[in-house]
Design an enzyme around this catalytic site. Structure first.
Site, PDB file in Angstrom:
ATOM      1  N   GLU A 188       0.953  -1.138   0.399  1.00 35.42           N
ATOM      2  CA  GLU A 188       0.317  -0.008  -0.262  1.00 35.42           C
ATOM      3  C   GLU A 188       1.058   1.117   0.194  1.00 35.42           C
ATOM      4  O   GLU A 188       2.070   1.307   0.768  1.00 35.42           O
ATOM      5  CB  GLU A 188      -0.835   0.198   1.333  1.00 35.42           C
ATOM      6  N   ASP A 225      -3.786   5.504   6.159  1.00 31.99           N
ATOM      7  CA  ASP A 225      -3.836   6.104   6.883  1.00 31.99           C
ATOM      8  C   ASP A 225      -4.655   6.162   7.922  1.00 31.99           C
ATOM      9  O   ASP A 225      -4.635   5.740   9.333  1.00 31.99           O
ATOM     10  CB  ASP A 225      -3.919   7.597   5.861  1.00 31.99           C
ATOM     11  N   PHE A 238       0.049  16.271   3.679  1.00 33.29           N
ATOM     12  CA  PHE A 238      -1.692  15.196   2.013  1.00 33.29           C
ATOM     13  C   PHE A 238       0.096  15.532   0.879  1.00 33.29           C
ATOM     14  O   PHE A 238       0.351  16.603   0.964  1.00 33.29           O
ATOM     15  CB  PHE A 238      -2.378  16.118   1.917  1.00 33.29           C
ATOM     16  N   VAL A 239      -0.026  14.002   0.722  1.00 33.22           N
ATOM     17  CA  VAL A 239       1.614  14.228   0.025  1.00 33.22           C
ATOM     18  C   VAL A 239       1.309  13.579  -1.319  1.00 33.22           C
ATOM     19  O   VAL A 239      -0.170  13.143  -1.561  1.00 33.22           O
ATOM     20  CB  VAL A 239       2.809  13.643   0.922  1.00 33.22           C
TER      21      VAL A 239
END
Ligand code: XMP
Ligand code: MG
Length: 184
Positions: A104, A108, A157-158
């Site tokens: 994955e 999160d 957030f990447v």
């Protein structure tokens, strides 16, 4: 060959450079190879974000491996997760009695991976391992942990190295932080 044009992203701060990622993925691959102890495994990529990680990781595992892919969608609005996950694409091949490594991009809330874990468990694999390139532990809702984590990250957030914003930026070689100016 022309140099790829990443100019639209050069203002996004780099969290992990291409070299840092490659070095860490090599370590994870070698660790997985050792843990498989000569047994074959099915590498299961979670589409689409894990595609690039799987490609690099697989070449560092180097053991007797096959690939399969699943796709799942979790319903999110903003930072809220409803907890409902839908399987969009299931495995192509049976995994009964096989060692599986679920790959994955980012762990999160954990909602997607706990759903997938239970789904795979029902098919009675010989072993289940989870590899997540990134982990945002501060966001966890479901008590799931990965056996192999590339990097722990804060709640940012990447994008890049397979990860997207509105389907873009997956092809960036680095992992970058998506700043609010870009979203606006
Ligand atoms: P949960 O919350 O179920 O979700 O663990 C994991 C999935 O959410 C996506 N995700 C991200 N995608 N940048 C992304 O491009 C991020 O910072 C990010 N955080 C979560 C991702 O698809 C992951 O598989
Ligand atoms: Mg994903």
């Amino acid at each position: 060959m022309p140099t790829p044009d990443y100019t639209a992203t050069e203002n996004l701060p780099i969290l992990f450079s291409r070299d840092q990622i490659q070095a860490r993925v090599a370590e994870l691959g070698h660790q997985i190879r050792e843990d498989l102890n000569g047994e074959p495994a099915v590498l299961i990529g979670v589409l689409k974000g894990a595609a690039i990680f799987l490609a690099d990781l697989a070449r560092n595992i180097g053991a007797d491996c096959t690939f399969d892919f699943v796709s799942a969608s979790s319903y999110k609005s903003g930072t809220q997760t409803s907890g409902a996950v839908q399987l969009i694409k299931d495995l192509d091949e049976p995994i009964e009695n096989k060692n599986i490594v679920v790959i994955e991009d980012i762990l999160d809330t954990g909602v997607t991976l706990s759903f997938l874990y239970s789904h795979f468990e029902r098919h009675k694999p010989r072993s289940i391992r989870i590899a997540a390139l990134l982990d945002k532990p501060s966001r966890r809702i479901q008590p799931i942990r990965a056996d192999y984590v590339g990097f722990e990250i804060p709640n940012e957030f990447v994008v890049g190295y397979g990860m997207d914003y509105a389907e873009r930026y997956r092809n960036l070689p680095d992992i970058r932080i998506l700043t609010p100016e870009v979203i606006a």
